[in-house]
Design an enzyme around this catalytic site. Structure first.
Site, PDB file in Angstrom:
ATOM      1  N   ARG A 104     -15.405   8.669  12.215  1.00  0.00           N
ATOM      2  CA  ARG A 104     -16.837   8.200  12.607  1.00  0.00           C
ATOM      3  C   ARG A 104     -16.594   8.061  14.272  1.00  0.00           C
ATOM      4  O   ARG A 104     -15.873   7.412  14.741  1.00  0.00           O
ATOM      5  CB  ARG A 104     -16.695   6.739  12.234  1.00  0.00           C
ATOM      6  CG  ARG A 104     -17.954   6.185  11.881  1.00  0.00           C
ATOM      7  CD  ARG A 104     -17.774   4.834  11.255  1.00  0.00           C
ATOM      8  NE  ARG A 104     -17.275   3.820  11.780  1.00  0.00           N
ATOM      9  CZ  ARG A 104     -17.220   2.514  11.554  1.00  0.00           C
ATOM     10  NH1 ARG A 104     -18.547   2.219  10.783  1.00  0.00           N
ATOM     11  NH2 ARG A 104     -16.725   1.566  12.088  1.00  0.00           N
ATOM     12  N   THR A 108     -21.517   6.462  18.580  1.00  0.00           N
ATOM     13  CA  THR A 108     -22.720   6.625  17.475  1.00  0.00           C
ATOM     14  C   THR A 108     -22.654   6.142  16.232  1.00  0.00           C
ATOM     15  O   THR A 108     -23.593   6.088  15.583  1.00  0.00           O
ATOM     16  CB  THR A 108     -22.986   8.057  17.643  1.00  0.00           C
ATOM     17  OG1 THR A 108     -22.069   8.743  16.928  1.00  0.00           O
ATOM     18  CG2 THR A 108     -23.142   8.528  19.080  1.00  0.00           C
ATOM     19  N   ASP A 200      -9.153  -1.961  10.447  1.00  0.00           N
ATOM     20  CA  ASP A 200      -9.362  -0.400  10.622  1.00  0.00           C
ATOM     21  C   ASP A 200      -8.332   0.147   9.434  1.00  0.00           C
ATOM     22  O   ASP A 200      -7.054   0.098   9.558  1.00  0.00           O
ATOM     23  CB  ASP A 200      -8.759   0.281  12.032  1.00  0.00           C
ATOM     24  CG  ASP A 200      -9.291   1.694  11.996  1.00  0.00           C
ATOM     25  OD1 ASP A 200      -9.966   1.917  12.710  1.00  0.00           O
ATOM     26  OD2 ASP A 200      -8.726   2.334  10.984  1.00  0.00           O
ATOM     27  N   ASP A 203      -5.661   2.735  10.613  1.00  0.00           N
ATOM     28  CA  ASP A 203      -4.727   2.300  11.215  1.00  0.00           C
ATOM     29  C   ASP A 203      -3.635   1.709  10.624  1.00  0.00           C
ATOM     30  O   ASP A 203      -2.486   1.506  10.619  1.00  0.00           O
ATOM     31  CB  ASP A 203      -5.394   1.504  12.399  1.00  0.00           C
ATOM     32  CG  ASP A 203      -5.973   2.457  13.617  1.00  0.00           C
ATOM     33  OD1 ASP A 203      -5.720   3.485  13.634  1.00  0.00           O
ATOM     34  OD2 ASP A 203      -6.639   1.941  14.390  1.00  0.00           O
TER      35      ASP A 203
END
Ligand code: PRP
Ligand code: URA
Length: 209
Positions: A104, A108, A200, A203
């Site tokens: 991603r 944006t 995340d 991560d």
């Protein structure tokens, strides 16, 4: 319209609570994501058809039921979807695994494709797309679009945590695809992260932060 299945089994909810905790390290995070994926597979496969046959027990013939010739494909969205693959394969060991690489764009929030390798017989398989986070819904919607462009007809999406915004977006694009999730959270923040979410997922799985 596809159904949203909220999997609220106590074991799934208990394990998800530990997954969310900021103090849970990568090793335990990985183990729990695998376990939750395995528990979710139980519900995701609930509609698989059975066929009867006879087996000989040591005592007598028994009329038994077995899953009838299903061809399943498991498709993790890289990276974070990888964490769910082994859990699903424990229950469906004959499934083939395809990979779709998407990240991603942090500015944006749009998904960018960088890899795609799928079983050749995608149109004949029941596909289970794995992506732990359904945030804006862009990544999962793009992954399912790629599969449909390659002829896939029967697709389910399995995630750990979904945002209402992601569910709405995904269902608008793919009204024929059921969503299985362990939680529907409150909202997305300005960076497109699910609140409260788990941070995340990639991560935390791979220890890259
Ligand atoms: C994360 C996550 C999903 C996506 C969800 O991937 O694993 O694929 O974000 O967000 P969306 O619903 O707004 O598209 P990320 O881009 O962080 O890549 P990674 O899995 O490689 O870390
Ligand atoms: N991707 C993640 O890993 N976490 C979020 O909360 C949103 C997107």
């Amino acid at each position: 319209m596809g159904t949203v299945h909220l999997l609220d089994h106590p074991l799934i909810q208990h394990k998800l609570s530990i997954i969310r905790d900021i103090n849970t390290g990568a090793k335990e995070f990985r183990e729990l994501v695998e376990e939750v994926a395995m528990l979710m597979a139980y519900e995701v496969t609930r509609d698989f058809p059975l066929e009867e046959s006879i087996v000989e027990t040591p005592v007598a013939p028994a009329r038994v039921k077995a899953i009838s010739g299903k061809k399943v494909g498991v498709v993790p969205v890289l990276r974070a979807g990888l964490g769910m693959v082994s859990g699903i394969l424990k229950l469906i060991p004959t499934a083939k695994v395809g990979h779709i690489g998407l990240y991603r764009d942090p500015e944006t929030l749009q998904p960018v494709e960088y890899y795609c390798k799928l079983p050749t017989d995608v149109p004949e398989r029941d596909l289970i797309v794995l992506d732990p986070m359904l945030a804006t819904g862009g990544s999962a919607a793009a992954a399912v679009r790629f599969l449909k462009e390659r002829g896939a007809k029967n697709i389910k999406l399995v995630c750990l945590i979904a945002a209402p915004e992601g569910i709405e977006r995904f269902r608008k694009d793919h009204h024929d695809v059921d969503i299985f999730t362990a939680a529907i959270d409150d909202h997305l923040n300005d960076h497109g992260y699910i609140v409260p979410g788990l941070g995340d997922a990639g991560d935390r799985l791979f220890g890259t932060k």
